[in-house]
Design a protein around this motif. Structure first.
Motif, PDB file in Angstrom:
ATOM      1  N   GLN A 134      59.463  96.693  29.491  1.00 52.46           N
ATOM      2  CA  GLN A 134      59.641  96.706  30.936  1.00 52.46           C
ATOM      3  C   GLN A 134      60.741  97.694  31.282  1.00 52.46           C
ATOM      4  N   LEU A 135      60.493  98.499  32.308  1.00 47.12           N
ATOM      5  CA  LEU A 135      61.414  99.564  32.689  1.00 47.12           C
ATOM      6  C   LEU A 135      61.849  99.351  34.132  1.00 47.12           C
ATOM      7  N   VAL A 136      63.140  99.462  34.371  1.00 43.11           N
ATOM      8  CA  VAL A 136      63.680  99.287  35.714  1.00 43.11           C
ATOM      9  C   VAL A 136      64.591 100.469  36.035  1.00 43.11           C
ATOM     10  N   GLU A 137      64.206 101.236  37.039  1.00 39.94           N
ATOM     11  CA  GLU A 137      64.992 102.388  37.450  1.00 39.94           C
ATOM     12  C   GLU A 137      66.043 101.987  38.489  1.00 39.94           C
ATOM     13  N   SER A 138      67.114 102.756  38.529  1.00 37.19           N
ATOM     14  CA  SER A 138      68.152 102.566  39.545  1.00 37.19           C
ATOM     15  C   SER A 138      68.863 103.899  39.751  1.00 37.19           C
ATOM     16  N   GLY A 139      69.633 103.962  40.835  1.00 42.75           N
ATOM     17  CA  GLY A 139      70.452 105.140  41.077  1.00 42.75           C
ATOM     18  C   GLY A 139      69.933 106.070  42.145  1.00 42.75           C
ATOM     19  N   GLY A 140      68.754 105.791  42.682  1.00 37.16           N
ATOM     20  CA  GLY A 140      68.239 106.639  43.740  1.00 37.16           C
ATOM     21  C   GLY A 140      69.011 106.433  45.032  1.00 37.16           C
ATOM     22  N   LEU A 142      73.039 113.260  41.748  1.00 38.74           N
ATOM     23  CA  LEU A 142      72.741 111.847  41.544  1.00 38.74           C
ATOM     24  C   LEU A 142      72.481 111.639  40.061  1.00 38.74           C
ATOM     25  N   ARG A 143      72.742 110.424  39.590  1.00 43.01           N
ATOM     26  CA  ARG A 143      72.364 110.059  38.239  1.00 43.01           C
ATOM     27  C   ARG A 143      71.460 108.849  38.290  1.00 43.01           C
ATOM     28  N   LEU A 144      70.268 109.019  37.791  1.00 41.60           N
ATOM     29  CA  LEU A 144      69.321 107.918  37.691  1.00 41.60           C
ATOM     30  C   LEU A 144      69.457 107.249  36.333  1.00 41.60           C
ATOM     31  N   SER A 145      69.238 105.942  36.337  1.00 42.54           N
ATOM     32  CA  SER A 145      69.229 105.175  35.096  1.00 42.54           C
ATOM     33  C   SER A 145      67.915 104.423  34.983  1.00 42.54           C
ATOM     34  N   CYS A 146      67.506 104.196  33.768  1.00 43.30           N
ATOM     35  CA  CYS A 146      66.306 103.402  33.503  1.00 43.30           C
ATOM     36  C   CYS A 146      66.637 102.451  32.363  1.00 43.30           C
ATOM     37  N   ALA A 147      66.684 101.175  32.697  1.00 46.53           N
ATOM     38  CA  ALA A 147      66.986 100.148  31.705  1.00 46.53           C
ATOM     39  C   ALA A 147      65.685  99.578  31.155  1.00 46.53           C
ATOM     40  N   ALA A 148      65.608  99.501  29.846  1.00 46.13           N
ATOM     41  CA  ALA A 148      64.394  99.014  29.188  1.00 46.13           C
ATOM     42  C   ALA A 148      64.642  97.669  28.523  1.00 46.13           C
ATOM     43  N   SER A 149      63.636  96.825  28.606  1.00 46.93           N
ATOM     44  CA  SER A 149      63.702  95.547  27.897  1.00 46.93           C
ATOM     45  C   SER A 149      63.127  95.727  26.502  1.00 46.93           C
ATOM     46  N   GLY A 150      63.374  94.738  25.638  1.00 47.63           N
ATOM     47  CA  GLY A 150      62.754  94.771  24.321  1.00 47.63           C
ATOM     48  C   GLY A 150      63.614  95.433  23.279  1.00 47.63           C
ATOM     49  N   ARG A 151      63.321  95.118  22.025  1.00 48.57           N
ATOM     50  CA  ARG A 151      64.123  95.613  20.920  1.00 48.57           C
ATOM     51  C   ARG A 151      63.547  96.863  20.292  1.00 48.57           C
ATOM     52  N   THR A 152      62.479  97.392  20.895  1.00 51.05           N
ATOM     53  CA  THR A 152      61.829  98.554  20.300  1.00 51.05           C
ATOM     54  C   THR A 152      62.055  99.825  21.112  1.00 51.05           C
ATOM     55  N   VAL A 174      67.884 105.110  29.514  1.00 52.49           N
ATOM     56  CA  VAL A 174      67.706 106.551  29.605  1.00 52.49           C
ATOM     57  C   VAL A 174      68.228 106.991  30.973  1.00 52.49           C
ATOM     58  N   TYR A 175      68.798 108.179  31.004  1.00 54.31           N
ATOM     59  CA  TYR A 175      69.440 108.678  32.210  1.00 54.31           C
ATOM     60  C   TYR A 175      68.824 110.008  32.641  1.00 54.31           C
ATOM     61  N   LEU A 176      68.967 110.290  33.926  1.00 55.20           N
ATOM     62  CA  LEU A 176      68.617 111.604  34.431  1.00 55.20           C
ATOM     63  C   LEU A 176      69.739 112.048  35.360  1.00 55.20           C
ATOM     64  N   GLN A 177      70.536 112.981  34.902  1.00 55.78           N
ATOM     65  CA  GLN A 177      71.591 113.561  35.730  1.00 55.78           C
ATOM     66  C   GLN A 177      70.981 114.709  36.516  1.00 55.78           C
ATOM     67  N   MET A 178      71.092 114.625  37.826  1.00 52.65           N
ATOM     68  CA  MET A 178      70.484 115.627  38.700  1.00 52.65           C
ATOM     69  C   MET A 178      71.584 116.318  39.501  1.00 52.65           C
ATOM     70  N   ASN A 179      71.720 117.596  39.302  1.00 51.50           N
ATOM     71  CA  ASN A 179      72.723 118.394  40.008  1.00 51.50           C
ATOM     72  C   ASN A 179      72.048 119.455  40.871  1.00 51.50           C
ATOM     73  N   SER A 180      72.810 120.002  41.801  1.00 47.27           N
ATOM     74  CA  SER A 180      72.307 121.073  42.673  1.00 47.27           C
ATOM     75  C   SER A 180      70.957 120.697  43.277  1.00 47.27           C
ATOM     76  N   LEU A 181      70.913 119.527  43.851  1.00 43.69           N
ATOM     77  CA  LEU A 181      69.648 119.014  44.372  1.00 43.69           C
ATOM     78  C   LEU A 181      69.166 119.821  45.573  1.00 43.69           C
ATOM     79  N   HIS A 182      67.854 119.996  45.610  1.00 38.19           N
ATOM     80  CA  HIS A 182      67.183 120.701  46.703  1.00 38.19           C
ATOM     81  C   HIS A 182      66.354 119.689  47.491  1.00 38.19           C
ATOM     82  N   SER A 183      66.009 120.044  48.707  1.00 35.45           N
ATOM     83  CA  SER A 183      65.145 119.166  49.500  1.00 35.45           C
ATOM     84  C   SER A 183      63.796 118.967  48.793  1.00 35.45           C
TER      85      SER A 183
END
Length: 124
Positions: free
Chosen positions: A3-9, A18-28, A79-88
């Motif tokens: 299961q994946l849950v995104e945040s940071g938008g 902005l920095r997005l994060s995605c938290a995953a459940s499970g041990r794999t 997992v993360y996504l660092q987003m810089n110099s964002l455009h429309s």
């Protein structure tokens, strides 16, 4: 099952970050390659960035190279996504996805699990 849950938008001005994060459940989690996709209104879901299971390889869409950085912390199942110099043009719902086996072309149909997405709005 993963299961994946995104945040940071949110809302950010053009040129901001902005920095997005995605938290995953499970041990794999560390067995999966991870990726970020995005979907703007009325458009298809497009690949943004991908990372191999151990973080050794990263992949980016041409439109975000040099501005976005994908990373992962297997100890935190995140997992993360660092987003810089964002455009429309970066305005979209951003989705996190996981794949046991990945193709470097990162087709959405090849991903095994998806999060529900987080909205990023860039104001010009």
């Amino acid at each position: 099952q993963v299961q994946l849950v995104e945040s940071g938008g949110g809302l950010v001005q053009a040129g901001g970050s902005l920095r997005l994060s995605c938290a995953a459940s499970g041990r794999t989690f560390s067995s999966y390659a991870m990726a970020w996709f995005r979907q703007a209104p009325g458009k298809e879901r497009d690949f943004v960035a991908g990372i191999s299971w151990n973080g050794g390889r990263t992949y980016y869409a041409d439109s975000v190279k040099g501005r976005f950085t994908i990373s992962r912390d297997n100890a935190k199942n995140t997992v993360y996504l660092q987003m810089n110099s964002l455009h429309s043009e970066d305005t979209a719902v951003y989705y996190c996805a996981a794949a046991r086996v990945y193709d470097s072309r990162w087709f959405p149909g090849d991903m095994d699990y998806w999060g529900k997405g987080t909205l990023v709005t860039v104001s010009s």
